[in-house]
Design an enzyme around this catalytic site. Sequence first.
Site, PDB file in Angstrom:
ATOM      1  CE  LYS A  83      -7.206  -0.755   6.244  1.00 14.40           C
ATOM      2  NZ  LYS A  83      -7.935  -0.256   5.089  1.00 14.40           N
TER       3      LYS A  83
ATOM      4  CG  ASP B 208       0.659  -2.659   6.109  1.00  9.55           C
ATOM      5  OD1 ASP B 208      -0.310  -2.843   6.869  1.00  9.55           O
ATOM      6  OD2 ASP B 208       0.584  -1.949   5.080  1.00  9.55           O
TER       7      ASP B 208
ATOM      8  CB  CYS C   3      -3.579   3.353  -1.584  1.00  8.93           C
ATOM      9  SG  CYS C   3      -4.760   4.630  -1.232  1.00  8.93           S
TER      10      CYS C   3
ATOM     11  CD  GLN D 141      -6.765  -4.936   3.912  1.00 11.87           C
ATOM     12  OE1 GLN D 141      -7.709  -5.662   4.210  1.00 11.87           O
ATOM     13  NE2 GLN D 141      -6.940  -3.672   3.555  1.00 11.87           N
TER      14      GLN D 141
ATOM     15  CG  HIS E 102      -1.899   0.970   1.416  1.00 12.83           C
ATOM     16  ND1 HIS E 102      -1.656   2.241   1.858  1.00 12.83           N
ATOM     17  CD2 HIS E 102      -3.233   0.909   1.176  1.00 12.83           C
ATOM     18  CE1 HIS E 102      -2.802   2.919   1.897  1.00 12.83           C
ATOM     19  NE2 HIS E 102      -3.768   2.134   1.486  1.00 12.83           N
TER      20      HIS E 102
HETATM   21  N1  7TS Z   1      -1.719  -1.007   4.528  1.00 10.55           N
HETATM   22  C1  7TS Z   1      -2.624  -1.771   3.896  1.00 10.55           C
HETATM   23  C2  7TS Z   1      -2.247  -3.135   3.425  1.00 10.55           C
HETATM   24  C3  7TS Z   1      -3.911  -1.281   3.714  1.00 10.55           C
HETATM   25  O1  7TS Z   1      -4.813  -2.038   3.099  1.00 10.55           O
HETATM   26  C4  7TS Z   1      -4.238   0.029   4.179  1.00 10.55           C
HETATM   27  C5  7TS Z   1      -5.586   0.637   3.946  1.00 10.55           C
HETATM   28  C6  7TS Z   1      -3.255   0.755   4.853  1.00 10.55           C
HETATM   29  C7  7TS Z   1      -1.997   0.214   4.985  1.00 10.55           C
HETATM   30  C8  7TS Z   1      -3.509   2.105   5.425  1.00 10.55           C
HETATM   31  O2  7TS Z   1      -4.398   2.018   6.508  1.00 10.55           O
HETATM   32  P1  7TS Z   1      -4.970   3.324   7.208  1.00 10.55           P
HETATM   33  O3  7TS Z   1      -5.991   2.809   8.162  1.00 10.55           O
HETATM   34  O4  7TS Z   1      -3.847   3.997   7.877  1.00 10.55           O
HETATM   35  O5  7TS Z   1      -5.558   4.161   6.107  1.00 10.55           O
HETATM   36  N2  7TS Z   1      -6.262   0.116   2.834  1.00 10.55           N
HETATM   37  C9  7TS Z   1      -7.365   0.618   2.243  1.00 10.55           C
HETATM   38  C10 7TS Z   1      -7.964   0.004   1.150  1.00 10.55           C
HETATM   39  O6  7TS Z   1      -7.585  -1.048   0.640  1.00 10.55           O
HETATM   40  N3  7TS Z   1      -9.007   0.762   0.766  1.00 10.55           N
HETATM   41  O7  7TS Z   1      -9.099   1.817   1.572  1.00 10.55           O
HETATM   42  C11 7TS Z   1      -8.076   1.752   2.498  1.00 10.55           C
END
Ligand code: 7TS
Length: 406
Positions: free
Chosen positions: A224, A198, A364, A201, A121
């Site tokens: 999430k 990370d 992203c 997910q 990401h």
């Molecule tokens: N890493 C992964 C693998 C992710 O899927 C996401 C968010 C992030 C980092 C960032 O997370 P945040 O909570 O700090 O924003 N992924 C997604 C997505 O797949 N669609 O919207 C956000």
Amino acid sequence: MDIHDIRAQFPILSETIHGKHPLVYLDNAATSQTPKRVVEAIEHAYFTQKANVHRGVHCLSQKATAAMEKGRSAVREFIGAPSEAEVIFTRGTTEALNLVAASYGELLSPGDLVVITQMEHHSNIVPWQLLRDRRGIRIKVVPVLDDGTLDMDVYRRLLEESPRLVSVTQISNVLGTVNPIREMAAMAHDAGAVFVCDGAQGVAHGPVDVLDLDVDFYAFSAHKMYGPTGIGALYGKRELLEKMPPYQGGGEMIGHVSFDHGTTWADLPYKFEAGTPDFVGAAAIVEAIGFMQSTGIEAMKAHEEDLLNYATERMKEAIPDIHIYGTAPHKASLISFLIPGVHHYDTGVLLDQLGIAVRTGHHCTQPLMERFGIEGTVRASFAAYNTRREIDAFISALIRVNSMLR
Ligand code: 7TS
């Protein structure tokens, strides 16, 4: 797992979309919905114990502090961290990864190698690029194979170049690939590198044990995993966190501040928590974890696997030439796809008209899109509360989209 009982905890799942279609929410990889007990915990915190934490002598402040620290303990236990000192609250995965890149990054020197992968990401790419611009580190990338798995031969070769740090996603948010984190971390350690995972997910789709994975850092977001938005956490091994300089300066992260005699830092984890934290979110995390544990993390995983297999089969039956991106043997419950000749955005808009919430675009992960020679995909991602009936509604809608747009 009683699916009716689970669904009853999420009032939004009974809503209709555009005034007529029952909501079928398949955008869980972006954010999951929130059970009542989490929202009630937020309400409870605002109505009965809203006071700034750590600095009050009064009763409310002490209650708020205790609730926040209960959240930290719950997170510690949930991910198997040895100590609360190793659990830092952040705004989410993005901030946690930026913290590591900015702070651990200060311990790196020009020319040092950081290894990431092609499926990361942007939040696990850009912080390292910012570090490269600031400190002259080098970045090398493990490619993704056609089925969506990582090219482990290249990973092995890159480790021979003695990287200082490796940062990899546990599960791809686009391909669904579940990466062999334990094995990759062990290989990185053998090569003398620190390993960052990370878990954005990963954390919602199976049990996490940071000691078993033996990762040095683990980042995730509460939103999430059925929790509140605006809060997440970074786990870090104590000996590394101790060596790292603060990420941000401000209240709560100091030992003593002086113009004349220098400023000192607070103990872990507070050294990395400058300013008023999201103490309400931290308190509510307890209930998100409670929801997952009472539902059963293994049971949720099995249910999601069933949905993934069912949806994949039904999609291929309904549209035989549909293109699915990510066919790894170990795959989490999401499907990225394109109907040949149909723009992902058009598919998403039409599905929405029929009550189906999916995500479209590059998710992203622009380098990954480039790897597959596409601009974006449509992504359906499943959670514990989704049902086979909802998958049927999704497939019927997809058949309509296919006949309308091709
Ligand atoms: N890493 C992964 C693998 C992710 O899927 C996401 C968010 C992030 C980092 C960032 O997370 P945040 O909570 O700090 O924003 N992924 C997604 C997505 O797949 N669609 O919207 C956000």
